[in-house]
Design an enzyme around this catalytic site. Sequence first.
Site, PDB file in Angstrom:
ATOM      1  N   ASP A 131       0.689  -1.257   0.157  1.00  0.00           N
ATOM      2  CA  ASP A 131      -0.079  -0.151  -0.168  1.00  0.00           C
ATOM      3  C   ASP A 131       0.780   1.210   0.112  1.00  0.00           C
ATOM      4  O   ASP A 131       1.633   1.252   0.829  1.00  0.00           O
ATOM      5  CB  ASP A 131      -0.947   0.087   1.128  1.00  0.00           C
ATOM      6  CG  ASP A 131      -2.049   1.258   1.324  1.00  0.00           C
ATOM      7  OD1 ASP A 131      -2.948   1.158   0.513  1.00  0.00           O
ATOM      8  OD2 ASP A 131      -1.486   2.368   1.643  1.00  0.00           O
ATOM      9  N   TYR A 177       3.164  10.071   1.056  1.00  0.00           N
ATOM     10  CA  TYR A 177       4.058   9.159   1.909  1.00  0.00           C
ATOM     11  C   TYR A 177       5.328   9.701   1.462  1.00  0.00           C
ATOM     12  O   TYR A 177       6.443   9.372   2.039  1.00  0.00           O
ATOM     13  CB  TYR A 177       3.961   7.781   1.962  1.00  0.00           C
ATOM     14  CG  TYR A 177       2.696   7.412   2.093  1.00  0.00           C
ATOM     15  CD1 TYR A 177       1.858   8.151   2.824  1.00  0.00           C
ATOM     16  CD2 TYR A 177       2.266   5.907   2.088  1.00  0.00           C
ATOM     17  CE1 TYR A 177       0.398   7.633   3.201  1.00  0.00           C
ATOM     18  CE2 TYR A 177       1.008   5.417   2.391  1.00  0.00           C
ATOM     19  CZ  TYR A 177       0.050   6.495   2.943  1.00  0.00           C
ATOM     20  OH  TYR A 177      -1.089   5.787   3.486  1.00  0.00           O
ATOM     21  N   LYS A 213      -2.433   6.286  -4.168  1.00  0.00           N
ATOM     22  CA  LYS A 213      -3.535   7.146  -3.892  1.00  0.00           C
ATOM     23  C   LYS A 213      -3.361   8.330  -4.502  1.00  0.00           C
ATOM     24  O   LYS A 213      -2.142   8.909  -4.566  1.00  0.00           O
ATOM     25  CB  LYS A 213      -3.933   7.451  -2.181  1.00  0.00           C
ATOM     26  CG  LYS A 213      -3.887   6.049  -1.558  1.00  0.00           C
ATOM     27  CD  LYS A 213      -3.878   6.155  -0.084  1.00  0.00           C
ATOM     28  CE  LYS A 213      -3.647   4.684   0.555  1.00  0.00           C
ATOM     29  NZ  LYS A 213      -2.403   4.284   0.706  1.00  0.00           N
ATOM     30  N   HIS A 250      -7.469   9.879  -2.063  1.00  0.00           N
ATOM     31  CA  HIS A 250      -6.957   9.645  -0.576  1.00  0.00           C
ATOM     32  C   HIS A 250      -7.836  10.215   0.429  1.00  0.00           C
ATOM     33  O   HIS A 250      -8.068   9.734   1.732  1.00  0.00           O
ATOM     34  CB  HIS A 250      -5.569  10.283  -0.376  1.00  0.00           C
ATOM     35  CG  HIS A 250      -4.756   9.906   0.656  1.00  0.00           C
ATOM     36  ND1 HIS A 250      -3.309   9.588   0.414  1.00  0.00           N
ATOM     37  CD2 HIS A 250      -4.958   9.282   1.865  1.00  0.00           C
ATOM     38  CE1 HIS A 250      -2.851   9.255   1.431  1.00  0.00           C
ATOM     39  NE2 HIS A 250      -3.897   8.963   2.168  1.00  0.00           N
TER      40      HIS A 250
END
Length: 328
Positions: A45, A50, A78, A111
Amino acid sequence: MADQCIQLNSGAEMPLLGLGTWQSPGEEVRQAIDAAFENGYKHIDCAYVYQNEKEIGQAFADTIDHVIQRKDLFVTSKLWITMMEPDRVKEGIEIALKNLRLEYLDLFLIHWPHSTVFQGHDNILPLDDQGVPIPGPSDYKTTWKAMEGLVDDGLVKAIGLSNFNTKQVDDILENCSIKPAVNQFETHPYMTCDRWIEHCRQQNIAVTAYCPLGSPNRQDATTADKPILLDDPMIQSIGKKYNKSPAQVCLRFNIQRQVTVIPKSTTSSRIAENSKVFDFTLSDEDMKAIGELNQNIRYYNIQTVVNGEGVPYFAKHAAYPFDDPNHH
């Protein structure tokens, strides 16, 4: 194995266990993915925000066709909130594919339901003078239409949502050609989200749980008003009964609810431990006892300071999903 996957409404199979990669920097995330593959993980994931997808992409380049075949790997990314304008959605997935060194994604999620303005790719959270995110013009329903185009273009196998409450899910369902395959949100024994999960299930939307261990490493997870889930006496007692750790019990609880879990770790021993959740089954009695631990504790709620008080970053946004408890 079929009992370790859930079938999505797209027809694809999504592994019930994945590796979360939030707050996994640089070389650490590459080592985490190596450890995950060594322990049988097939689901990774990811997310633009990130800021480690390039490193993950290097890990994929080093392992795909050697350690694991692409067809056996399930990769999620996302669309970030700055990219929700319809004419930016395709760019959003193209950035993910380039960074991850992939030709397609298995799953691409919006997201969050709320958007912010776009002020360049380096500014992932545009803020005003008060430190509050600047709302964008996008409506998630128009974003979803652009997401559907990604499927038609062959860039992704399935599309879905993250952090969308039940009303927002219904908004999408009333305005879609392709149904969301997944809704990803925080759920664990201290926040069981039974109504939210059931609402998704009734619409044949699978659920993925982030923070399935109660996010023990987050700073706000150890404050006085947020008890540490893995220290719960009931969880620990049930773990001893099955000769399993509290983390394994928490993961198994969601898996038995047919909820996919994506625990984040960069520690090889914990990644291995988290994989050993398919060799035992919690009894109905233990599932009930764990479910009764629910306290509606949300660990993930990043805050900013406004007028001297801590408030969730997006609390002022019209599409903030957690205001109305009747819809999650």
